[in-house]
Structure formats: structure tokens, C-alpha cells
Motif scaffolding. Sequence first.
Motif, PDB file in Angstrom:
ATOM      1  N   ASP A   1       8.295  -5.388   8.948  1.00  0.00           N
ATOM      2  CA  ASP A   1       6.932  -6.324   9.422  1.00  0.00           C
ATOM      3  C   ASP A   1       6.756  -7.529   9.006  1.00  0.00           C
ATOM      4  O   ASP A   1       5.744  -8.133   9.364  1.00  0.00           O
ATOM      5  N   ASP A   2       7.784  -8.116   8.292  1.00  0.00           N
ATOM      6  CA  ASP A   2       7.786  -9.418   7.971  1.00  0.00           C
ATOM      7  C   ASP A   2       6.366  -9.949   7.180  1.00  0.00           C
ATOM      8  O   ASP A   2       6.010 -11.001   7.479  1.00  0.00           O
ATOM      9  N   ASN A   3       5.584  -8.983   6.341  1.00  0.00           N
ATOM     10  CA  ASN A   3       4.537  -9.250   5.421  1.00  0.00           C
ATOM     11  C   ASN A   3       4.816  -9.711   4.237  1.00  0.00           C
ATOM     12  O   ASN A   3       6.299  -9.839   3.975  1.00  0.00           O
ATOM     13  N   SER A   4       3.823  -9.838   3.372  1.00  0.00           N
ATOM     14  CA  SER A   4       4.189 -10.387   2.150  1.00  0.00           C
ATOM     15  C   SER A   4       4.757  -9.338   1.074  1.00  0.00           C
ATOM     16  O   SER A   4       5.383  -9.870   0.128  1.00  0.00           O
ATOM     17  N   SER A   5       4.898  -8.189   1.396  1.00  0.00           N
ATOM     18  CA  SER A   5       5.221  -7.182   0.604  1.00  0.00           C
ATOM     19  C   SER A   5       5.863  -5.965   1.380  1.00  0.00           C
ATOM     20  O   SER A   5       5.712  -5.964   2.591  1.00  0.00           O
ATOM     21  N   ILE A   6       6.627  -5.187   0.484  1.00  0.00           N
ATOM     22  CA  ILE A   6       7.246  -3.912   1.126  1.00  0.00           C
ATOM     23  C   ILE A   6       6.271  -2.870   1.023  1.00  0.00           C
ATOM     24  O   ILE A   6       5.544  -2.525  -0.189  1.00  0.00           O
ATOM     25  N   THR A   7       6.053  -2.340   2.158  1.00  0.00           N
ATOM     26  CA  THR A   7       4.956  -1.207   2.185  1.00  0.00           C
ATOM     27  C   THR A   7       5.645   0.016   2.975  1.00  0.00           C
ATOM     28  O   THR A   7       6.692  -0.040   3.423  1.00  0.00           O
ATOM     29  N   VAL A   8       4.865   1.068   3.165  1.00  0.00           N
ATOM     30  CA  VAL A   8       5.432   2.087   3.832  1.00  0.00           C
ATOM     31  C   VAL A   8       5.656   1.978   5.387  1.00  0.00           C
ATOM     32  O   VAL A   8       6.471   2.509   5.869  1.00  0.00           O
ATOM     33  N   ASP A   9       5.009   0.990   5.874  1.00  0.00           N
ATOM     34  CA  ASP A   9       5.085   0.207   7.114  1.00  0.00           C
ATOM     35  C   ASP A   9       6.574  -0.239   7.332  1.00  0.00           C
ATOM     36  O   ASP A   9       7.027  -0.566   8.393  1.00  0.00           O
ATOM     37  N   ASP A  10       7.446  -0.423   6.523  1.00  0.00           N
ATOM     38  CA  ASP A  10       8.878  -0.947   6.396  1.00  0.00           C
ATOM     39  C   ASP A  10       9.790   0.338   6.187  1.00  0.00           C
ATOM     40  O   ASP A  10      11.015   0.127   6.140  1.00  0.00           O
TER      41      ASP A  10
END
Length: 465
Positions: free
Chosen positions: A289-298
Motif C-alpha cells: 500500500d506504499d505507506n510509511s511502514s509494513i502493516t497487516v494491509d501488506d
Amino acid sequence: IAIGADNTSLGKVTGGESSRIKTAMMSALARVNYVFMNRYMLTASYRWDGSSRLAYNKRWDSFPSLALAWDIKQENFMEGLPFDQLKVRLGYGQTGNQAVAAYSAFNEYTASRNADNDLVISLKRIGNPDLGWERTEQYNVGLDFGFFNNRLAFNVDLYHKLSKDVLININVPLHTGQETKLANIARILNKGIEVTVNATPVANKNVMWNSVLTLSHNQGTFEKFSDGTDMITPSGGYENDYFRYIKGKRVGTIWGYFYDGIWKTAEVFELPESENRPEAGSYKFKNLDDNSSITVDDQGIIGNGQPKFNWGWSNTVNWKNFDFNLFVIGYHGFDIYNYTRQARTIGLTPNPEMNNRWRPDDESGYLEGFIKTPTGGRISSLFVEKGGFVKVKSITVGYTLPQKALQKLRVSSLRCYVSVQNPFMFTGYSGIDPEVTLKTPLASGIDWGYYPNGRNYMLGLNFSF
């Protein structure tokens, strides 16, 4: 309160408890068989089943079935054709599943004693007042044909199997005080083909060789969920962490992060200073999702534990008084999440693969190094492996004593044999036994340190008087 032998936990007894369950099932079955001119066959049945394990208003249900067959070989126009057997089969049927724990439709409470020895009643399991039958509806088309006096025979079956109201443990809100409840939540479609080839390549006075090959392809897919969602997170145990039930996707979907290498020191220095800045030597995962961190959405689909194709091959050879049997199986087109391997890379367990870890003086490794904040516990595609295998399941050699020897021993028959189970396996999987990962239909394909199938040797005698 009447304590009795069924609820001793209600008494002022420390460490003692007992319970009793009672279930009942009633069934009625009607069946009709009809054969016309020895070539047209019909079988129809109707079941009416009731189970005390289900909710009051869902205990009874009916399950019809119908089978038709046409023995084409008996028709006059088949004269002169090379078929020794030619039959077409059509089938339709419904079956039900009520294999749930007793009283699953009701709340279950447990009794205990607190520090003051007061009786405490607490909720142990949430019931489901709408719990009903899991119904499976199947259509199939079959063709049986044979040649050379049926020394070469084929059976082909195409099937379409739809399971409705599939019983699954689902997550419930935290305010209930429980984690899961059982519900009729899913529709699963299984469709595929099965082919059996039965051949007798050699048949004479001294040698008889029979060979049976079974080929099977099945694809199980989640059709939909009754709550209208597109994805369900399984409840309880490892299933909750490693699998997802996704509308339109195959059963056995493995869920996790996508491994993208190891963070090198130079790569980390190029990133801006922030609290989410990775540590050199840690795992790198794709940022979907190209945000600032690796989350469960990745997270996403990283594998599937359902085999696409499997087969079994049995050979029996009789030569004079000796007999030999070889049975081989194969499963292909599925993945295994090797948690056992992952666990060995997290700690300091002696493991040759740890030679491939990242080090400050050698950053070519593909495993995470010994760093301050490890990320090796995340479920990722790094530990997904191809699980396909071919395994020799059994080899048996026997000898039957001739009649002359039997007369002296005063026995009717005597056969001695030696057998070995699971002697050989051929696979690219790095674990011990990929076959044992195919246990749970909805969550197959994870190696959780399962005990492998052992190699067994057997020596035996069969005799009669």
C-alpha cells in the motif's frame, strides 16, 4: 443442588469434576431399485434425518438421491464393436453433516470455586440457536468401458459438489467474552474429475499381473459467505494466523507477507530518519500500500495447500506361489508453509541454514541476522515451499505353500509374507514428510512439526484350517 455423578464440580470438592453428554439421531430411509431389460437401471432414495446436536428448529432435514445407468453394451447396435463393457451413469444426491460437539446450539457454562470456595459459574462456549445441517449437493456423470475381455478397463467420473451452510468456527466480538462460535457460514464448491485405469498386461498359467492407476483432480473454492463478507479469518490455533477463507479463491489459501530480501546497510542509510526506519540485517517485505511502514494491509496470498492433482498406482504380480504388491502415490501442485524451518531460524537452534544469515561483514545472506529487533516471526513467502511428492507407500512379498506341503501340515492354506510401509519418498520439499501436512481440508499445507509417517516393517502369516 443435586450434585450426583454428572456434575461434581458443583460440590465443595477441590480438583474433581465429571460430566455426561447424551445425543440421539433418528433416520428414516426409503429406497427404490428398478432394472428394465437388464440395461436401464434406476435407484432412488429419500432420507429423513434428525439430530439432537443441532438447534431445535433445525434438527430435521431431508436428503434425496437419484442414480440412473444405461448399459449400452446390451443394445443391438453394439454388436461387432470392440467394447466388452460400455455403461453411462448419471447421479444426483444430497447428504448432511451434523458432526459437531453435543449441545453446540446452546451456551455452555463451567463451574469452579474461587479462593473463598464460592461457586462460580462462567460462560465457556457461545451457542448458536440457528445451528443446522451442513448440506452437500452433488451431481456426477460417469462412463465405464473396457476392451480385450476387460483386461483394459476405464472408469471416468466428472463431479460437481456444492456444500452449503458449511459449519465453521468464526470469530465473535470481544465483548462476548469468547473468541469463537460455530455457524453455518460458507458455501464451498468442489469440482473435478477422477479416472481409474484397470489393466491386466500379463495373464497366463504362471504369471498374473494386475495394475490399477487412479488419477484425480479437484478444485475447491469458496463460493460465498452468508454474512456477505468477502473474507473470513479462521478462528483458533494456527489457522487464524496462516489461512484465510476468501470468496472466489481456492480452499487452503495461505496468507502472509511477501519476502523481498534483507535490508542492507547502505539501503538503510539512504532512508530518512524515522521511527519506522528498518534495521540493517532485518527482513524486507513488499510494501503493497506504499505507506510509511509494513502493516497487516501488506499481506496477501502467498501459497495454497490444496493439491491440484493426485494419483495412486497399485501393482499386483502373482508368479507360481509367490505374490508381490507395490503401491505408490503422488500429490502435486500445492504449497507448504514450513513453520518448522522458520522456527529453527528464529532462535539459536543448531541449523546449517543459519550459515546463510546476514552478517555485518557479509551481507549476502537471505536470512535475518542477529539484530536488536528481530522480525523473523512474521509469516512470509520465504518459508513457503513446493510440497509435491511421490511416495512408495508399501511393498509386500508373499509366498503361499503348495497343496502337498499343506497336507503334511494339516492346514487348508498358509501364506507367509514380508511387508514394508513408506520405504521411499521423492520430493523437493526440505521438511521430513509433506504428506502429513494434508490433514485438515480447509487448512492443509502447513508443517507445524507434525510427526512423520514412519517406515514400518512387518513379517506375517495367514493360515486357515
